[in-house]
Write a protein that holds these residues in place. Structure first.
Motif, mmCIF file in Angstrom:
data_model
loop_
_atom_site.group_PDB
_atom_site.id
_atom_site.type_symbol
_atom_site.label_atom_id
_atom_site.label_comp_id
_atom_site.label_asym_id
_atom_site.label_seq_id
_atom_site.Cartn_x
_atom_site.Cartn_y
_atom_site.Cartn_z
ATOM 1 N N GLN A 87 14.397 12.575 -16.138
ATOM 2 C CA GLN A 87 14.296 11.260 -16.753
ATOM 3 C C GLN A 87 13.073 10.536 -16.207
ATOM 4 N N SER A 112 13.047 10.976 -12.436
ATOM 5 C CA SER A 112 14.205 11.687 -11.897
ATOM 6 C C SER A 112 14.093 13.163 -12.255
ATOM 7 N N ASP A 162 15.545 17.180 -11.899
ATOM 8 C CA ASP A 162 16.682 18.054 -11.617
ATOM 9 C C ASP A 162 16.133 19.369 -11.085
ATOM 10 N N SER A 182 14.600 10.225 -2.616
ATOM 11 C CA SER A 182 13.466 9.788 -3.424
ATOM 12 C C SER A 182 12.185 9.826 -2.616
ATOM 13 N N MET A 239 12.705 10.612 -8.003
ATOM 14 C CA MET A 239 14.083 10.760 -7.548
ATOM 15 C C MET A 239 14.523 12.204 -7.761
ATOM 16 N N THR A 240 15.280 12.733 -6.835
ATOM 17 C CA THR A 240 15.836 14.081 -7.007
ATOM 18 C C THR A 240 17.327 14.059 -6.695
ATOM 19 N N LYS A 241 18.031 15.064 -7.209
ATOM 20 C CA LYS A 241 19.467 15.148 -6.947
ATOM 21 C C LYS A 241 19.742 15.659 -5.546
#
Length: 258
Positions: free
Chosen positions: A2, A13, A15, A41, A91-93
């Motif tokens: 995203q 973001s 994944d 992040s 941002m990452t998971k």
């Protein structure tokens, strides 16, 4: 993935389970020394000095987005480039700077398994590239691979990892049994370690392994710490040390024989 176009940040973001972000993060760490890393992040502030690096990174992220989504987001690239002077927040998971444990499992005399405690594809592929010439078996699902340790380059790589406890830019805590791994890393000490092991087991250099194994099991029973639990901690610690030395010694003898 995203991409959020906010007032203060361009928030992206990612994944990591769907894309290879290793090269992207390596570029960020090498070219943006003042980046800030939080739990999940990474924040890249803009400056005139890194304008073109900033622009290149935005184009790169756009190309990843286009590939993952399999469609051309025609206006997205222009929107991102128009905002090149804004800070970028990725941002990452997963934890970008997550701590990892690498297990080094000795399988036999010339075969070692490198296994990650937690899934981390960036770390897995970094290790994979370092040992790719010696890999014998790979499991992506369980995050491990087995390597041959016959050649000097591989032994050197393992030795560097053990001594430095560092893979690239990621700090790693490594757990292994020194008695098993040391003979592969320090060949000059092999004869001494075998000699000491045989002495502890009261074994002859030419004695069959089955005979040594029988004596080893009897010694384990004799020096088990439970035998002296009523005699106080000093005696328990003494037997515990003997018990451990017996286990280490037999492992060394077994590795030299097979």
């Amino acid at each position: 993935m995203q991409i959020l176009i906010g007032t203060h940040y361009t928030i992206i973001s990612l994944d990591e389970s769907k894309m290879n972000t290793h090269n992207l993060f390596s570029f960020i760490k090498s070219q943006f020394p003042l980046h800030q890393i939080n739990q999940n992040s990474i924040l890249l502030n803009y400056s005139k000095e890194n304008h073109f690096k900033h622009l290149f990174l935005i184009k790169w992220i756009y190309s990843i987005h286009k590939k993952v989504n399999r469609r051309d987001s025609a206006n997205l690239r222009e929107v991102l480039i128009d905002r090149v002077e804004k800070p970028i927040k990725i941002m990452t998971k997963k934890d970008i700077e997550s701590k990892n444990t690498i297990y080094l499992d000795v399988l036999e005399k010339s075969r070692l398994r490198i296994r990650l405690e937690h899934k981390n594809y960036r770390l897995f592929w970094e290790l994979h590239s370092r040992f790719q010439k010696s890999i014998r078996n790979v499991s992506y699902q369980n995050d491990f691979f087995e390597i041959s340790i016959d050649n000097q380059e591989t032994k050197g790589n393992i030795k560097n990892i053990v001594e430095a406890q560092r893979i690239g830019e990621i700090d790693v805590s490594i757990r292994y049994n020194p008695s098993e791994l040391d003979p592969f890393l320090h060949y000059e000490a092999r004869d001494d370690s075998l000699s000491n092991a045989l002495k502890i087991l009261s074994a002859d250099p030419n004695e069959p392994i089955d005979s040594i194994k029988k004596r080893y099991k009897k010694l384990l029973v004799r020096y088990h710490p439970d035998n002296v639990y009523q005699e106080g901690m000093e005696k328990i610690n003494e037997y515990t040390e003997i018990f451990k030395n017996l286990q280490v010694s037999f492992d060394i003898v077994r590795m030299h024989r097979y």
